[in-house]
Motif scaffolding. Sequence first.
Motif, short mmCIF file in Angstrom:
data_model
loop_
_atom_site.label_atom_id
_atom_site.label_comp_id
_atom_site.label_asym_id
_atom_site.label_seq_id
_atom_site.Cartn_x
_atom_site.Cartn_y
_atom_site.Cartn_z
N LEU A 176 0.83 -1.21 0.00
CA LEU A 176 0.00 0.00 0.00
C LEU A 176 0.86 1.26 0.00
O LEU A 176 0.55 2.24 -0.68
CB LEU A 176 -0.91 0.02 1.24
N ALA A 177 1.97 1.25 0.75
CA ALA A 177 2.77 2.47 0.91
C ALA A 177 3.65 2.72 -0.30
O ALA A 177 3.84 3.87 -0.69
CB ALA A 177 3.63 2.36 2.17
N ARG A 178 4.25 1.64 -0.86
CA ARG A 178 5.21 1.90 -1.92
C ARG A 178 5.11 0.93 -3.08
O ARG A 178 6.05 0.76 -3.84
CB ARG A 178 6.63 1.96 -1.37
N GLY A 179 3.99 0.24 -3.18
CA GLY A 179 3.76 -0.62 -4.34
C GLY A 179 4.67 -1.83 -4.42
O GLY A 179 4.83 -2.43 -5.48
N GLU A 180 5.26 -2.20 -3.26
CA GLU A 180 6.23 -3.30 -3.25
C GLU A 180 5.52 -4.65 -3.39
O GLU A 180 4.57 -4.93 -2.66
CB GLU A 180 6.99 -3.22 -1.93
N GLY A 181 5.97 -5.49 -4.30
CA GLY A 181 5.35 -6.80 -4.51
C GLY A 181 6.01 -7.89 -3.67
O GLY A 181 6.99 -7.68 -2.98
N HIS A 182 5.43 -9.08 -3.74
CA HIS A 182 5.95 -10.25 -3.01
C HIS A 182 5.28 -11.48 -3.60
O HIS A 182 4.10 -11.42 -3.96
CB HIS A 182 5.64 -10.12 -1.52
N PRO A 183 6.01 -12.60 -3.71
CA PRO A 183 5.38 -13.79 -4.30
C PRO A 183 4.08 -14.20 -3.60
O PRO A 183 3.14 -14.65 -4.25
CB PRO A 183 6.46 -14.87 -4.12
N MET A 184 4.00 -14.03 -2.27
CA MET A 184 2.76 -14.41 -1.58
C MET A 184 1.61 -13.50 -2.00
O MET A 184 0.47 -13.93 -2.10
CB MET A 184 2.94 -14.38 -0.06
N LEU A 185 1.91 -12.22 -2.21
CA LEU A 185 0.85 -11.29 -2.62
C LEU A 185 0.32 -11.70 -3.99
O LEU A 185 -0.88 -11.60 -4.25
CB LEU A 185 1.38 -9.86 -2.63
N THR A 186 1.19 -12.15 -4.86
CA THR A 186 0.74 -12.63 -6.17
C THR A 186 -0.18 -13.84 -5.99
O THR A 186 -1.23 -13.94 -6.63
CB THR A 186 1.98 -13.02 -7.02
N ARG A 187 0.23 -14.74 -5.09
CA ARG A 187 -0.58 -15.93 -4.85
C ARG A 187 -1.94 -15.60 -4.26
O ARG A 187 -2.92 -16.28 -4.50
CB ARG A 187 0.17 -16.80 -3.84
N TRP A 188 -1.96 -14.56 -3.41
CA TRP A 188 -3.18 -14.22 -2.67
C TRP A 188 -4.15 -13.35 -3.48
O TRP A 188 -5.17 -12.91 -2.96
CB TRP A 188 -2.82 -13.49 -1.37
N ASP A 189 -3.81 -13.05 -4.75
CA ASP A 189 -4.61 -12.13 -5.58
C ASP A 189 -6.10 -12.53 -5.58
O ASP A 189 -6.44 -13.64 -5.99
CB ASP A 189 -4.05 -12.18 -7.01
N PRO A 190 -6.98 -11.62 -5.16
CA PRO A 190 -8.41 -11.96 -5.14
C PRO A 190 -8.99 -12.30 -6.51
O PRO A 190 -10.04 -12.93 -6.59
CB PRO A 190 -9.06 -10.67 -4.59
N SER A 191 -8.30 -11.89 -7.59
CA SER A 191 -8.83 -12.14 -8.93
C SER A 191 -8.50 -13.54 -9.45
O SER A 191 -8.93 -13.89 -10.54
CB SER A 191 -8.29 -11.08 -9.90
N ARG A 192 -7.73 -14.31 -8.67
CA ARG A 192 -7.30 -15.61 -9.19
C ARG A 192 -8.49 -16.55 -9.43
O ARG A 192 -8.41 -17.44 -10.27
CB ARG A 192 -6.29 -16.27 -8.26
N PHE A 193 -9.57 -16.34 -8.70
CA PHE A 193 -10.72 -17.25 -8.84
C PHE A 193 -11.45 -17.01 -10.17
O PHE A 193 -12.09 -17.90 -10.68
CB PHE A 193 -11.68 -17.09 -7.66
N LEU A 194 -11.33 -15.75 -10.71
CA LEU A 194 -11.99 -15.43 -11.98
C LEU A 194 -11.35 -16.23 -13.11
O LEU A 194 -12.02 -16.77 -13.99
CB LEU A 194 -11.83 -13.93 -12.30
N SER A 195 -10.01 -16.32 -13.05
CA SER A 195 -9.29 -16.94 -14.15
C SER A 195 -9.18 -18.44 -13.98
O SER A 195 -8.66 -19.14 -14.83
CB SER A 195 -7.90 -16.34 -14.24
N GLY A 196 -9.64 -18.95 -12.84
CA GLY A 196 -9.52 -20.38 -12.60
C GLY A 196 -8.09 -20.78 -12.27
O GLY A 196 -7.74 -21.95 -12.31
#
Lengths: 398, 421, 106
Positions: A367-387
């Motif tokens: 939120l503060a600086r747009g920093e990513g992380h592999p877990m954040l990618t995994r936890w993406d709420p949109s993953r259910f849309l794409s299956g």
Amino acid sequence: MSAALGSAALALPAELDLAVIGGGVMGLATAYNLALLAPALKIAVIERSYLVSGASGRNGGGLRMQWGDRGNVALMIESIGLCKRLAQELGINLWFRQGGYLFLARSAAAEARLHRNAELHREVGAPTRLLTPADALTIAPHLCAEHLRLASFNPEDGVVFPWPFVWGYAAKAVERGVLLRTHTEVQGVSPAGDGYRLDLSSGEQIRAARVLNATGAWSGHLNRHLGIDLPNHPHRHEIFSSEPLRPFLDPLVVDLDSGLYFSQSTRGELVTGISLPELVGYRDDTLKQHSTLRFLTTIAATLTALMPITAGLKVLRQWAGPYDVSPDGDAIVGPSPGHPNFWQICGFTGHGFMMAPAAARLVARWLARGEGHPMLTRWDPSRFLSGAAARREDMIIG
Amino acid sequence: MDAEPLTIYFDGDPLPARPGDTVSAALLRAGHLATTRSPKYRRPRGPYCLIGECGTCQLRIAGQPNLRACLTVVQEGLVVESQNAWGPAGLDPTRLVDHLFRRGFDHHHFLVRPRLANVAMQAIARTMTGFGVLPELPRPGAPPPELHEHVPTVLVLGAGPAGRALTGALEAAGVDVLALDRRDRLGLSRWHPAPLPQRLLVDTGAFGVYAPERLIAAASPPLAGGSPRLHLVRPKHIVFATGAREGMIPLLNNDLPGVLAARGLAHLLERTDSQLTAPCVLLGDGEEAEALAAQLGVHRYAPADVERILGRDHVEGIVVAGRTIPCGVILLAPTRAPISELAAQAGAQLRFDGAGFAVLTDPDGRALLAPRPPDADDDPAEPPWQIWACGHVRNTSVDPTADGLAVAAALLAELAASEPS
Amino acid sequence: MTARAFLCRCEDVTLGEIDRAIDRGLTTIEEIKRYTGLGTGPCQGKECTGALARLLVDRGLARADALQPFTARPPAEPITLGLLAAARAPFFAARPEEDPDPKDTP
């Protein structure tokens, strides 16, 4: 009078940079970490009831590195590392005690899981070791070794007392300028410009550029206001604690085959829960928090068989709380589908408390600086849309 | 009583007891007031309420920790051990905690820093927590638990005056009624002269009202070598006749051993045909406190005039309006608080009455249900039973016998109306 | 003996400790219970809850008609695991046809 633990009377400004809904450990730890990184942001945490009224106040307080998935093991190594100094950082006693987690396998399938996990933990760097039944008894002397095939033990795992954990994050967040409003329900959410308008039970309306839904098992209610359809759902779980006795058990013990777990708190109470098999007449996919005799009798039968000395132990109180179950066992964290400024930090499937120190820090950095992380990618709420969702974790306990 | 005296063992020493004594009665008669220590300040503690409601008479009895001495009836040779003490009472080193933390002990913020000191403090704190040690394993050959199911039309919780009056009226009308009470038969009959219910489970305490499972669960401890019993009851009507209890008056040193609940002691004296011999005062306001002081023959003071209770390991005196009065026992007679926890579990609405939480009812005794919690997201289940309350649990100023009869009349009318004619 | 006035003797909660919780902004019975430990000991609040309610009303921190005690949780009486265990099979075990396959993830 201070409002370090929240107040129903605290004034809120009409405009916020971030409104965190839900004063559980996730919301408060995220607000605290974000206030450290971005002190200029105007942040409020809005809690419907009192602090620790939800799942953060109802869990068993266990923290473990022993997971079945590489990402979760690494996350929990980080979380436990943070916990070692967290009492000093938050200025409150957390009663963090590293007595280890002792996992027991009584079936061939459970034995295979422990073997596979131990290998994984070694690769990631968690000090888990496999134990024979005889060695397991040296760590938990009152266990019945009958049918026991294998055990695994990680001395870094441990337990905390969950309530001060939440109060500590709350008080430090408030010290850093976060506004903490308790006993106030968010009754409506609607888009307003790029942000959102929140209708509060007090009659107030406030605007927030961003909203973080940190209401866990209750998050569906809020999401529905915006038509956000996510698959996490509540599941009722129960725990009891026993009469407090002098220390007799150091580790938290998990019986993989029944889903029974138990540990002895710093107060001396045995704190214990179990996976309940489905039973006709019972519905557990609910936010209801009633206690059942079915739970007490089921756990009593399992626990007294595994640890016969507990037959004379007395139940002091029982309670229930919801798991926020995600279908793939992974959390649901980040911007919501179709709502880039309405974020989720939900779906931790009964294990959010132990992950909060590390997870909240990741989210605050994002939120503060747009920093990513592999877990954040995994936890993406949109993953259910794409299956793209795939079940990776089989060490969900309780 | 004429029966042969008994011997029990307290911390290894023989102690004379009379048949029918509770463990607390035998200990109090012998002057053993302090039998445990408190968890934080490590102060000496002993029994208070004498009716199974408070938490400080718990002892290790026959190898089981934390049994209530005030509810356990003596048997020949019973082994009773004090708990939570380190060495003889006067020499327990942990008693220093009370002196070291004169201004109180804030367990949230004590010694948080530095980290190593914090780790050491928590390790030491852990060794001092807990009441008692693990129970003994069940003895081989001990009688197995018995399980009982009951499906009465009416379940009455509590066989005090209100419960007895109500149950008697229902029985006279031929209603299938079951009554439960945690107390034993001797305690119940010595406590009040009204006849006991015909179907009465004594020594049986209801421990849970599980509305979604449509049952009330109750348990009886194993008595005199018998089986422990678990009862599941599925009634059409539940009547809470659970009465009231004496809470605490927050006075300085109100925790000293020898501070006892006045009504609890009066009942114990009646039960055991005993007299109060220690010098004693009673603290309480109002007619009930006056009546108790007269019944027990002790002087009464208003709690507001009490500056503090004095003593080291037990009560030695009291300071009232600047004057020190030596005494060995102090009886508290606060306004009684309704015993409403089980009714709350059943979903009854409660209201603060100035001393405790009373069950809110209509004039006939039907309990009003609490608003459903906001999270009750599924269909409201039909309540599996009708809930009633009579006697002190709904109003501590009613005459319990008259109230039991009044609620019985309303309940009978409802049963008659629902009966297919 | 240090002079102390107790509200909850089970967990050694004094009037001073109640004051500390109130100073932190906690004025409901549920909150004060959790912060001080009041009512979490052997008697589970039977002795102290009424006295705490009275204190809150007397100090003007709560309205008598709005006060509620903390959630009454079972068991209201201590009950042993051995006795509870005996009731599992006859009353609460799923019959085979009702018990779906055990999940692979407890």
